[in-house]
Design a protein around this motif. Structure first.
Motif, short mmCIF file in Angstrom:
data_model
loop_
_atom_site.label_atom_id
_atom_site.label_comp_id
_atom_site.label_asym_id
_atom_site.label_seq_id
_atom_site.Cartn_x
_atom_site.Cartn_y
_atom_site.Cartn_z
N MET A 77 39.91 81.11 58.64
CA MET A 77 38.98 82.26 58.75
C MET A 77 38.90 82.70 60.21
SD MET A 77 35.00 82.45 57.47
CE MET A 77 34.15 81.42 58.62
N PRO A 78 39.11 83.99 60.47
CA PRO A 78 38.99 84.45 61.87
C PRO A 78 37.53 84.40 62.32
CG PRO A 78 39.31 86.32 60.38
CD PRO A 78 39.37 85.08 59.53
N MET A 79 37.35 84.39 63.62
CA MET A 79 35.99 84.33 64.18
C MET A 79 35.22 85.60 63.82
SD MET A 79 35.12 83.52 68.11
CE MET A 79 34.35 84.95 68.80
N GLN A 80 33.98 85.41 63.40
CA GLN A 80 33.13 86.55 63.04
C GLN A 80 31.82 86.47 63.78
OE1 GLN A 80 32.52 86.36 58.81
NE2 GLN A 80 34.06 87.95 58.47
N ILE A 81 31.32 87.62 64.24
CA ILE A 81 30.04 87.68 64.95
C ILE A 81 29.11 88.58 64.15
CG2 ILE A 81 28.90 88.29 67.11
CD1 ILE A 81 31.37 87.62 68.63
N ARG A 82 28.04 87.97 63.64
CA ARG A 82 27.13 88.66 62.71
C ARG A 82 25.75 88.81 63.36
NH1 ARG A 82 24.21 86.12 58.97
NH2 ARG A 82 25.29 84.18 59.39
N PRO A 83 25.30 90.05 63.61
CA PRO A 83 24.01 90.25 64.27
C PRO A 83 22.85 89.64 63.48
CG PRO A 83 25.18 92.34 64.05
CD PRO A 83 25.98 91.32 63.32
N LEU A 84 21.86 89.12 64.19
CA LEU A 84 20.70 88.49 63.56
C LEU A 84 19.48 89.40 63.56
CD1 LEU A 84 21.18 84.93 65.11
CD2 LEU A 84 21.40 85.53 62.69
N GLY A 85 19.62 90.59 64.13
CA GLY A 85 18.49 91.52 64.17
C GLY A 85 18.93 92.76 64.91
N PRO A 86 18.00 93.72 65.10
CA PRO A 86 18.39 95.00 65.71
C PRO A 86 18.70 94.91 67.20
CG PRO A 86 16.04 94.97 65.21
CD PRO A 86 16.62 93.72 64.63
N PHE A 87 18.08 93.97 67.92
CA PHE A 87 18.18 93.98 69.38
C PHE A 87 18.87 92.76 69.97
CE2 PHE A 87 14.26 96.61 68.93
CZ PHE A 87 14.79 97.78 69.46
N ILE A 88 18.71 91.61 69.36
CA ILE A 88 19.09 90.38 70.06
C ILE A 88 19.60 89.33 69.07
CG2 ILE A 88 16.65 89.62 70.01
CD1 ILE A 88 17.27 88.13 72.69
N GLY A 89 20.65 88.62 69.48
CA GLY A 89 21.11 87.46 68.73
C GLY A 89 22.18 87.79 67.71
N ALA A 90 23.17 86.90 67.61
CA ALA A 90 24.21 87.00 66.58
C ALA A 90 24.69 85.58 66.29
CB ALA A 90 25.37 87.87 67.05
N GLU A 91 25.13 85.40 65.04
CA GLU A 91 25.67 84.09 64.66
C GLU A 91 27.19 84.19 64.61
OE1 GLU A 91 23.57 82.13 61.52
OE2 GLU A 91 25.24 80.76 61.14
N VAL A 92 27.83 83.16 65.13
CA VAL A 92 29.30 83.16 65.21
C VAL A 92 29.84 82.14 64.22
CG1 VAL A 92 31.28 82.97 66.74
CG2 VAL A 92 29.06 83.70 67.67
N ASP A 93 30.70 82.60 63.31
CA ASP A 93 31.36 81.71 62.34
C ASP A 93 32.87 81.74 62.57
OD1 ASP A 93 28.93 81.48 60.83
OD2 ASP A 93 29.39 83.48 60.03
N GLY A 94 33.53 80.81 61.90
CA GLY A 94 35.00 80.84 61.91
C GLY A 94 35.58 80.35 63.22
N ILE A 95 34.87 79.43 63.88
CA ILE A 95 35.39 78.85 65.11
C ILE A 95 34.94 77.39 65.16
CG2 ILE A 95 33.40 79.72 66.44
CD1 ILE A 95 35.30 79.90 68.87
N ASP A 96 35.85 76.53 65.58
CA ASP A 96 35.55 75.11 65.75
C ASP A 96 35.51 74.85 67.26
OD1 ASP A 96 35.54 72.36 66.03
OD2 ASP A 96 37.02 72.03 64.41
N LEU A 97 34.32 74.60 67.78
CA LEU A 97 34.16 74.49 69.24
C LEU A 97 34.79 73.22 69.80
CD1 LEU A 97 30.55 75.87 69.80
CD2 LEU A 97 32.71 77.11 69.66
#
Ligand code: OGA
Ligand code: MN
Length: 298
Positions: free
Chosen positions: A1-21
């Motif tokens: 799965m490619p890396m995805q950045i999903r916003p958590l609200g209108p102004f601030i914060g996003a969750e990042v999936d599809g990456i193994d740190l």
């Protein structure tokens, strides 16, 4: 799965999936993370069971470590649980026991429950902080983040004009004074001498302006102290309205990364007898926000 950045609200914060740190970052992933930080200011990586070394390697792939002194209260008593390249943000002593409620190190540390920006009391303040949860309490202990760019954009024009040229002094003495922690040795007072920071700063890659607030800010150069404190108080109240805030509810193996240049954050209370083991690396900023030569208050 490619890396995805999903916003958590209108102004601030996003969750990042599809990456193994635990894996080395590719240049494309690193650039996507920097871009995500510019845009969302807080990135949440869940389910990342990292060792300290892996946490450090991920950090170093994004920028150089802040090497100025950290863990000041722990250093004084040799209270190290983890490498000193980390900020030990836990409530634990060297035997992994929660500090007694009245322990001076604990009382100093809970100053981070005030809204602040990491290392704003240093001449070159921090760029990113990366905090990882190893143990969490049964209740409480969220970390909250407020977006200082969105807060700046919501100011009226007169207030923007008023604050644009202002320079503040920041010190851990100021933030601790707010919570009534005032017993410092002469050596500590010397170590915690104020530094100057501009009140409005510009994010280099985007040109976006933000209010550079922090509970460490205690004076405005050339202003009467009560007026300075009231302006900082009013701006903080404005900037931390719920719409600008993301509240992170921790799970073990979360890593949360924030941009100190465009956010403030604060810890929330939790039962003091319960272990909360969170560990932070910090990426250094690239330059002072303002010339320092006369920065230090007499
Ligand atoms: C920090 C911090 C707050 C918390 O790590 O810089 O302020 O909730 N943490 O632990
Ligand atoms: Mn902090």
């Amino acid at each position: 799965m490619p890396m995805q950045i999903r916003p958590l609200g209108p102004f601030i914060g996003a969750e990042v999936d599809g990456i193994d740190l635990r894996e080395p970052l590719t240049p494309a992933q690193a650039e996507a993370i920097h871009h995500g930080m510019d845009r969302y200011a807080v990135l949440v990586f869940r389910g990342q069971p990292l060792t300290n070394d892996q946490h450090m390697a991920f950090t170093l792939a994004l920028g150089p470590l802040e090497t100025t002194q950290k863990n000041v209260m722990r250093s004084a008593s040799g209270e190290f649980r983890i490498p000193d390249s980390f900020n030990d943000v836990s409530n634990l002593d060297r035997n992994n026991q929660p500090y007694a409620p009245g322990d001076r190190k604990r009382l100093f540390a809970i100053g981070n429950r005030l809204w602040h920006s990491d290392s704003s009391f240093k001449v070159v303040p921090a760029k990113y902080s990366l905090l990882r949860a190893v143990r969490i309490p049964s209740a409480g202990g969220n970390t909250e983040f407020a977006h200082m760019g969105a807060a700046y954009e919501a100011l009226d024009g007169d207030t923007r004009d008023l604050i644009e040229p202002l320079i503040c002094e920041h010190s851990q003495l100021f933030s601790r004074d707010v919570i009534g922690f005032r017993e410092f040795s002469p050596e500590e007072r010397e170590r915690f001498k104020p530094v100057r920071q501009r009140l409005v700063r510009t994010l280099p890659r985007t040109g976006r302006k933000s209010i550079y607030l922090s509970s460490h800010a205690g004076t405005i150069m050339g202003w009467q102290l009560p007026e300075a404190r009231l302006l900082l108080h009013d701006l903080t109240e404005h900037a931390t309205q719920r719409e600008f805030v993301y509240s992170h509810r921790w799970q073990v193996n979360d890593l949360v990364m924030w941009d100190n240049r465009q956010t403030m954050h604060r810890g929330r209370p939790f039962p003091p007898e319960e272990p909360r083991d969170v560990r932070r690396t910090t990426i250094k900023g690239h330059a002072p926000t303002v010339e320092q030569q006369e920065a230090v208050a007499a």
